[in-house]
Design a protein around this motif. Sequence first.
Motif, PDB file in Angstrom:
ATOM      1  N   HIS A  61      -7.177  10.306  -2.946  1.00  0.00           N
ATOM      2  CA  HIS A  61      -6.585   9.449  -3.985  1.00  0.00           C
ATOM      3  C   HIS A  61      -5.526   8.613  -3.275  1.00  0.00           C
ATOM      4  O   HIS A  61      -4.356   8.993  -3.193  1.00  0.00           O
ATOM      5  CB  HIS A  61      -5.993  10.294  -5.105  1.00  0.00           C
ATOM      6  N   CYS A  62      -5.952   7.460  -2.765  1.00  0.00           N
ATOM      7  CA  CYS A  62      -5.094   6.681  -1.876  1.00  0.00           C
ATOM      8  C   CYS A  62      -4.181   5.725  -2.638  1.00  0.00           C
ATOM      9  O   CYS A  62      -4.542   5.200  -3.692  1.00  0.00           O
ATOM     10  CB  CYS A  62      -5.943   5.900  -0.872  1.00  0.00           C
ATOM     11  N   GLU A  63      -3.018   5.514  -2.075  1.00  0.00           N
ATOM     12  CA  GLU A  63      -2.043   4.554  -2.583  1.00  0.00           C
ATOM     13  C   GLU A  63      -1.238   4.044  -1.390  1.00  0.00           C
ATOM     14  O   GLU A  63      -1.240   4.658  -0.321  1.00  0.00           O
ATOM     15  CB  GLU A  63      -1.117   5.228  -3.608  1.00  0.00           C
ATOM     16  N   ARG A  64      -0.569   2.924  -1.581  1.00  0.00           N
ATOM     17  CA  ARG A  64       0.264   2.399  -0.509  1.00  0.00           C
ATOM     18  C   ARG A  64       1.595   3.128  -0.523  1.00  0.00           C
ATOM     19  O   ARG A  64       2.290   3.156  -1.542  1.00  0.00           O
ATOM     20  CB  ARG A  64       0.493   0.896  -0.696  1.00  0.00           C
ATOM     21  N   VAL A  65       1.945   3.755   0.604  1.00  0.00           N
ATOM     22  CA  VAL A  65       3.209   4.495   0.686  1.00  0.00           C
ATOM     23  C   VAL A  65       3.910   4.150   1.987  1.00  0.00           C
ATOM     24  O   VAL A  65       3.270   3.828   2.997  1.00  0.00           O
ATOM     25  CB  VAL A  65       2.987   6.027   0.610  1.00  0.00           C
ATOM     26  N   GLU A  66       5.243   4.184   1.957  1.00  0.00           N
ATOM     27  CA  GLU A  66       6.036   4.020   3.164  1.00  0.00           C
ATOM     28  C   GLU A  66       6.220   5.383   3.809  1.00  0.00           C
ATOM     29  O   GLU A  66       6.648   6.342   3.157  1.00  0.00           O
ATOM     30  CB  GLU A  66       7.391   3.395   2.838  1.00  0.00           C
ATOM     31  N   LEU A  67       5.873   5.473   5.085  1.00  0.00           N
ATOM     32  CA  LEU A  67       5.908   6.779   5.748  1.00  0.00           C
ATOM     33  C   LEU A  67       7.322   7.327   5.892  1.00  0.00           C
ATOM     34  O   LEU A  67       7.496   8.537   6.021  1.00  0.00           O
ATOM     35  CB  LEU A  67       5.235   6.684   7.114  1.00  0.00           C
TER      36      LEU A  67
END
Length: 382
Positions: A229-235
């Motif tokens: 379940h992918c989303e854009r995240v800041e590492l």
Amino acid sequence: MHQAAPREQPPPHGTGASDPFKLFIQELEDYAIYTLDPAGRVTSWNKGAERIKGYSASEVMGEHVARFYLPEDVARGKPEEDLRRALADGRFEDQTLRLRKGDVIFHAHVVVTPIRGPGGEHLGFGKVTRDITSRQRAEQERVALATREQSVRAREEFLTLAAHELRTPVAALQLQADLVLRQLASESCASPRIEESVTRMRQSADRLRRLVDAVLRMPELDVGELELHCERVELGGVLDSVLEDHGEEIARSGCTVRLEGDRRASVSCDRAFVELLLGNLLSNALKYGPGKPVTVVLSRAGSRVRVTIRDEGIGIAPEHQARIFHRFERACSARNYGGIGLGLWTARRIAEAHGGGVRVTSVPGEGALFEVDLPAGDAARE
């Protein structure tokens, strides 16, 4: 009137130096084919015998067949017994160990057949020997692999069962921690120290729940089978969560963890799984480098984002650096360092499922550097 010359008749089968069958046997190199007299002494020797046994014909002609047996077999009379059995039964077959020149042992498939004359008289023996060392080795490797796979399946089944059994008490622990926290919040005289302890207990229960869920999803951790379940995240934010979850573990290890680089580097990923991936690598660094600094660096490299986790611990020998990413594999004894050998395997599978990878470089005694690369970008994986 000229008469036609009489047609030349071929020599009887098995006679003459130009007999094709004899030439075929003599030139055959895949099988050692030779004959013995009734007492077991060599009377003929083909090229296959030279190749497999290592002796030229001049070295073995007239020698007893016991020369090719292991000393312990000679001591118990096996050469003579094999010939007796062939003579009594009309044939003797065996898979056993034999010696080639230089006392080199090899696996052999041997067939011994008595040779009889037209009147039934015993003239000697024919022997055919094949070197099956490679086949035996392949079979042993196949059996070892099957045994290993069976062992892995058994451990997976045990872990899955244990994880199912853990779900209920973990949920109860979370519920009780929540109740205590709510009760503390409603009492003006509540101790901040107690509230902090219960909060940590709740966090530990959350972490244990995530671990249980990860174990239950182990069968999915094959590339292409893991539902993301992918989303854009800041590492940077992901690593903040990982460091918070592992705060107690960091304190126990005596390590200092330094986070450097581009905190805003973003990836398209399943956040829960990437937290598990990075948490496993952090735990690995803390375990094998207690009291030493751990450095985590975020960087961009074109369309990829890289996370490196460096420790200054015991390091990993070169011969172990590939296999530590396999299921239930370890470079060090579980007795000294604990664990079941799933952390790095899980990390690799998660990275690969996201279209990335994990690799390690290390010098024994100088620590290890684990690099994770993941695809950058805003689009979620399909």
